[in-house]
Design a protein around this motif. Structure first.
Motif, PDB file in Angstrom:
ATOM      1  N   CYS A 100     -45.123  48.676  33.884  1.00  0.00           N
ATOM      2  CA  CYS A 100     -45.340  49.404  35.141  1.00  0.00           C
ATOM      3  C   CYS A 100     -43.957  49.854  35.629  1.00  0.00           C
ATOM      4  CB  CYS A 100     -46.014  48.506  36.168  1.00  0.00           C
ATOM      5  SG  CYS A 100     -44.958  47.174  36.769  1.00  0.00           S
ATOM      6  N   HIS A 143     -41.544  47.116  37.096  1.00  0.00           N
ATOM      7  CA  HIS A 143     -41.017  46.224  36.060  1.00  0.00           C
ATOM      8  C   HIS A 143     -40.131  46.965  35.064  1.00  0.00           C
ATOM      9  CE1 HIS A 143     -44.281  43.093  37.142  1.00  0.00           C
ATOM     10  NE2 HIS A 143     -43.114  42.782  37.686  1.00  0.00           N
ATOM     11  N   GLY A 164     -47.510  48.658  39.457  1.00  0.00           N
ATOM     12  CA  GLY A 164     -47.662  47.226  39.131  1.00  0.00           C
ATOM     13  C   GLY A 164     -49.122  46.854  39.353  1.00  0.00           C
ATOM     14  N   CYS A 199     -48.783  46.296  31.109  1.00  0.00           N
ATOM     15  CA  CYS A 199     -47.467  45.761  31.453  1.00  0.00           C
ATOM     16  C   CYS A 199     -47.444  44.243  31.264  1.00  0.00           C
ATOM     17  CB  CYS A 199     -47.101  46.113  32.891  1.00  0.00           C
ATOM     18  SG  CYS A 199     -45.526  45.375  33.392  1.00  0.00           S
ATOM     19  N   LEU A 234     -45.167  42.175  31.885  1.00  0.00           N
ATOM     20  CA  LEU A 234     -44.570  41.468  33.028  1.00  0.00           C
ATOM     21  C   LEU A 234     -45.578  41.307  34.164  1.00  0.00           C
ATOM     22  CD1 LEU A 234     -40.891  42.775  33.073  1.00  0.00           C
ATOM     23  CD2 LEU A 234     -41.648  40.412  32.774  1.00  0.00           C
ATOM     24  N   CYS A 235     -46.498  42.267  34.316  1.00  0.00           N
ATOM     25  CA  CYS A 235     -47.567  42.097  35.311  1.00  0.00           C
ATOM     26  C   CYS A 235     -48.468  40.933  34.906  1.00  0.00           C
ATOM     27  CB  CYS A 235     -48.393  43.364  35.454  1.00  0.00           C
ATOM     28  SG  CYS A 235     -47.619  44.600  36.508  1.00  0.00           S
TER      29      CYS A 235
HETATM   30 ZN   LIG Z   1     -45.634  45.304  35.712  1.00  0.00          ZN
END
Ligand SMILES: [Zn+2]
Ligand SMILES: [Zn+2]
Length: 254
Positions: A166, A169, A240, A20, A22-23
């Motif tokens: 995830c 997200h 996440g 992910c 964004l993670c």
């Molecule tokens: Zn994420």
């Protein structure tokens, strides 16, 4: 709310191998916020007013505690604690305190749940200055992803071949797309996101299954494939990044 693009960090995150992006960005900006809190922000009156009022969640107290600047953490915690004590004097003390609670329970109510001491204490401890700041940054990155998909050819290619997100997200990206793209783009984007996400959820699920099957002695000599860290990646995909290498904060000597 008006969002602005933040392209370079998004492109960098998509160039790395992860479940992910964004993670990945979340951990990076979390690390920077922790740094700035402990290096200078805590001495700035504006920040201090906010940290005094809001405080921090357990994760962010823990991450700050793991760094070396114990005096900075002590100063912030001290003035936050003074604010909390003032609130608690109101919640626990005087007429609004236990006595009134007891009398009103004898009278059979008149008190809503939100007025109760436990609720007020919980509400006072809600919130985290670092979580609040991170929420803004992550929304901005999710916005950037949705926008770049329609404006940046190279990014579109990276996105089409990415591993999705995830689930927290995934929800955020879909929400930001719906809020900020026009209806037909939002629909097109949602279709691509759904395809990428389902493909990758199934991939991780298969890798996790193979992890469990490797415990069968008949599979002893068969190769692990990508399954060695499938437990970590499955948990991170669902919730996440929170376990294993993907959740690790950068090392610090400060
Ligand atoms: Zn994420
Ligand atoms: Zn927090």
């Amino acid at each position: 709310m008006k969002y602005t693009l933040d392209t370079i960090p998004v492109l960098d995150a998509y160039k790395t191998e992860c479940e992910c992006p964004l993670c990945k960005l979340r951990i990076h900006c979390e690390d920077q916020y922790i740094d700035s809190m402990l290096s200078s922000a805590y001495m700035e009156p504006d920040y201090r007013l906010k940290t005094n009022e809001t405080g921090f969640c357990t994760r962010h107290f823990e991450l700050m505690y793991n760094r070396r600047n114990r005096l900075g953490l002590a100063l912030m915690t001290h003035t936050h604690m003074q604010e909390v004590i003032k609130s608690l004097e109101g919640i626990l003390g005087g007429e609004s305190g236990a006595k009134r609670g007891f009398l009103s329970s004898l009278r059979g109510g008149g008190k809503t749940a939100a007025d109760s001491q436990p609720q007020k204490i919980r509400a006072r401890m809600d919130g985290c200055f670092i979580c609040d700041q991170m929420k803004n940054s992550i929304e901005r990155y999710a916005y950037t992803i949705a926008q770049l998909y329609f404006t940046h050819t190279e990014f579109r290619g990276m996105f089409d071949n990415s591993k999705g997100f995830c689930l927290p997200h995934l929800a955020l990206v879909l929400e930001m797309a719906e809020k900020t793209l026009n209806a037909s783009q939002a629909e097109q984007f949602a279709k691509v996101v759904s395809r990428v996400e389902l493909e990758n959820l199934r991939r991780v699920e298969g890798e996790l299954e193979w992890f469990t099957l490797k415990f069968d002695y008949r599979n002893d000599s068969k190769p692990w494939g990508n399954s060695r860290d499938a437990v970590e990646r499955s948990i991170n995909k669902l919730m996440g990044a929170c376990v294993g290498a993907e959740a690790e904060m950068p090392a610090h000597n400060d």
